[in-house]
Design a protein around this motif. Structure first.
Motif, PDB file in Angstrom:
ATOM      1  N   LEU A 224       0.832  -1.199   0.000  1.00  0.00           N
ATOM      2  CA  LEU A 224       0.000   0.000   0.000  1.00  0.00           C
ATOM      3  C   LEU A 224       0.867   1.249   0.000  1.00  0.00           C
ATOM      4  N   GLY A 225       1.942   1.254   0.804  1.00  0.00           N
ATOM      5  CA  GLY A 225       2.830   2.403   0.866  1.00  0.00           C
ATOM      6  C   GLY A 225       3.440   2.719  -0.486  1.00  0.00           C
ATOM      7  N   ARG A 226       3.877   1.680  -1.201  1.00  0.00           N
ATOM      8  CA  ARG A 226       4.455   1.902  -2.534  1.00  0.00           C
ATOM      9  C   ARG A 226       3.403   2.449  -3.500  1.00  0.00           C
ATOM     10  N   ASP A 227       2.184   1.933  -3.403  1.00  0.00           N
ATOM     11  CA  ASP A 227       1.126   2.421  -4.288  1.00  0.00           C
ATOM     12  C   ASP A 227       0.793   3.880  -4.001  1.00  0.00           C
ATOM     13  N   ILE A 228       0.841   4.266  -2.740  1.00  0.00           N
ATOM     14  CA  ILE A 228       0.624   5.674  -2.388  1.00  0.00           C
ATOM     15  C   ILE A 228       1.701   6.536  -3.026  1.00  0.00           C
ATOM     16  N   ALA A 255      12.868   6.478 -16.180  1.00  0.00           N
ATOM     17  CA  ALA A 255      12.568   7.863 -16.555  1.00  0.00           C
ATOM     18  C   ALA A 255      11.940   7.917 -17.939  1.00  0.00           C
ATOM     19  N   ALA A 256      12.480   7.136 -18.874  1.00  0.00           N
ATOM     20  CA  ALA A 256      11.934   7.130 -20.232  1.00  0.00           C
ATOM     21  C   ALA A 256      10.510   6.568 -20.246  1.00  0.00           C
ATOM     22  N   ALA A 257      10.284   5.485 -19.505  1.00  0.00           N
ATOM     23  CA  ALA A 257       8.948   4.879 -19.473  1.00  0.00           C
ATOM     24  C   ALA A 257       7.932   5.811 -18.821  1.00  0.00           C
ATOM     25  N   THR A 270       2.706   4.644 -16.610  1.00  0.00           N
ATOM     26  CA  THR A 270       3.495   5.530 -15.744  1.00  0.00           C
ATOM     27  C   THR A 270       3.748   4.871 -14.396  1.00  0.00           C
ATOM     28  N   ALA A 271       2.701   4.296 -13.801  1.00  0.00           N
ATOM     29  CA  ALA A 271       2.845   3.649 -12.495  1.00  0.00           C
ATOM     30  C   ALA A 271       3.732   2.418 -12.581  1.00  0.00           C
ATOM     31  N   ALA A 272       3.559   1.625 -13.653  1.00  0.00           N
ATOM     32  CA  ALA A 272       4.344   0.394 -13.791  1.00  0.00           C
ATOM     33  C   ALA A 272       5.832   0.676 -13.945  1.00  0.00           C
ATOM     34  N   ALA A 273       6.172   1.849 -14.456  1.00  0.00           N
ATOM     35  CA  ALA A 273       7.587   2.205 -14.618  1.00  0.00           C
ATOM     36  C   ALA A 273       8.289   2.408 -13.279  1.00  0.00           C
ATOM     37  N   MET A 278      12.811   0.557  -7.120  1.00  0.00           N
ATOM     38  CA  MET A 278      13.096   1.981  -7.248  1.00  0.00           C
ATOM     39  C   MET A 278      12.420   2.770  -6.138  1.00  0.00           C
ATOM     40  N   ILE A 279      11.158   2.451  -5.854  1.00  0.00           N
ATOM     41  CA  ILE A 279      10.443   3.165  -4.806  1.00  0.00           C
ATOM     42  C   ILE A 279      11.117   2.966  -3.457  1.00  0.00           C
TER      43      ILE A 279
END
Length: 332
Positions: A224-228, A255-257, A270-273, A278-279
């Protein structure tokens, strides 16, 4: 001189002034030394700093950061003079270039030559705070004939930076450097540029305070934290300033995605990138002890002041995150 390691609450606490006053009083009562305002829109942060000053006792108040395009150097200097009177020795003025979204979109102001504009604004504000009569004909700014009384307690001016040139300039002409939203692996590279800028000005890098706005969430649900984080910061990393920074920090493909997904208005792409890995490099998500360990690790690497910015869906989540860093629960 050894700079103190400090914890700050992020401000404002909400749209109402009393919400910020309540958080400041709680923070001081619980041994938190700093409060740092963001400055993007309403409620106006520099006005709030003056309004809440008499509610503080010992807390240092900073702004991270006021855009240099929306106020002239003379206005910034005049404002700093007032705030320094109500918070003598406890105010830090933070300046930065902001982003294309805020400047071009919100304000209709071109984000032209940001490094030069930040540098020249700082030079002019520092001179004006000394009471010197203005006589500037610089590349992006000019002023002639302005003078205000010398400021008795001129505040230090900290500058925001992301990539190499701006980090070097921030350390060179500013009194401290403000950073945010960086992957942990990029921190040594960022600190090396801060060192270059400090040495260029004849400073010891150990004397240049590094302030970081840390995106933190104390939670048992890391998914949930990552999704936020994805929801909140996908748009940030789609802007040219932060997109280039993400690539510079080692995430070129992401960055490109993100850039492509945002341009296509494809929120899923955008979210899947933004991968979990990374998060976890950027955000501080986990149990109270896990987030404390991460904040300590970054402090040991070179961050002096950590602004705790809860990625919270509720006031309860925010206070749980802040509470992990009270004097009774945390020390460096």
């Amino acid at each position: 001189m050894t700079l103190e390691k400090r914890i700050a609450v992020t401000l404002p606490a909400g749209p109402k002034l009393e919400q910020t006053v309540e958080l400041i009083r709680w923070a001081e009562d619980n041994g938190i030394t700093d409060g740092w305002f963001a400055d993007a829109g309403a409620p106006d942060s520099l006005t709030q700093v003056a309004a809440i000053a008499h509610h503080t006792r010992t807390m240092r108040i900073g702004v991270a950061v006021t855009p240099v395009y929306t106020r002239t150097p003379a206005v910034l200097a005049a404002t700093a003079d007032v705030i320094s009177q109500v918070l003598p020795g406890r105010f830090v003025m933070g300046l930065g270039s902001s982003s294309e979204t805020i400047m071009g979109g919100w304000h209709g102001i071109p984000l032209d030559r940001p490094l030069t504009r930040v540098k020249e604004t700082t030079i002019m504000v520092k001179s004006m705070l000394k009471g010197e009569k203005s006589d500037f004909a610089l590349d992006t700014l000019h002023s002639k004939g302005y003078r205000q009384p010398p400021c008795e307690n001129p505040p230090p001016i900290y500058l925001a930076g992301l990539r190499g040139n701006m980090l070097e300039t921030a350390a060179e002409v500013g009194d401290g450097v403000i950073i945010n939203l960086w992957p942990q692996g990029a921190l040594p590279k960022m600190l090396e540029h801060i060192k270059i800028g400090a040495e260029r000005a004849g400073k010891r890098v150990e004397d240049v305070e590094v302030v970081n706005r840390a995106m933190v969430l104390v939670t048992d649900d890391k998914v949930l934290g990552r999704d936020i984080f994805r929801l909140a910061f996908g748009a940030y990393y789609a802007t040219p300033v932060y997109n280039k920074f993400l690539a510079w920090a080692g995430y070129e493909d992401a960055a490109a995605a993100i850039r492509e997904g945002w341009a296509a208005r494809d929120r899923e792409k955008t979210a899947a990138a933004m991968s979990d890995e990374m998060i976890d490099e950027i955000a501080v998500i986990g149990s109270a002890e896990e987030v404390r360990e991460r904040i300590r690790a970054d402090a040991n690497t070179g961050v002096h002041t950590q602004i705790i910015a809860p990625m919270a869906a509720s006031a309860e989540d925010a206070m749980r995150t802040f509470s992990a860093f009270t004097a009774g629960n945390f020390s460096f």
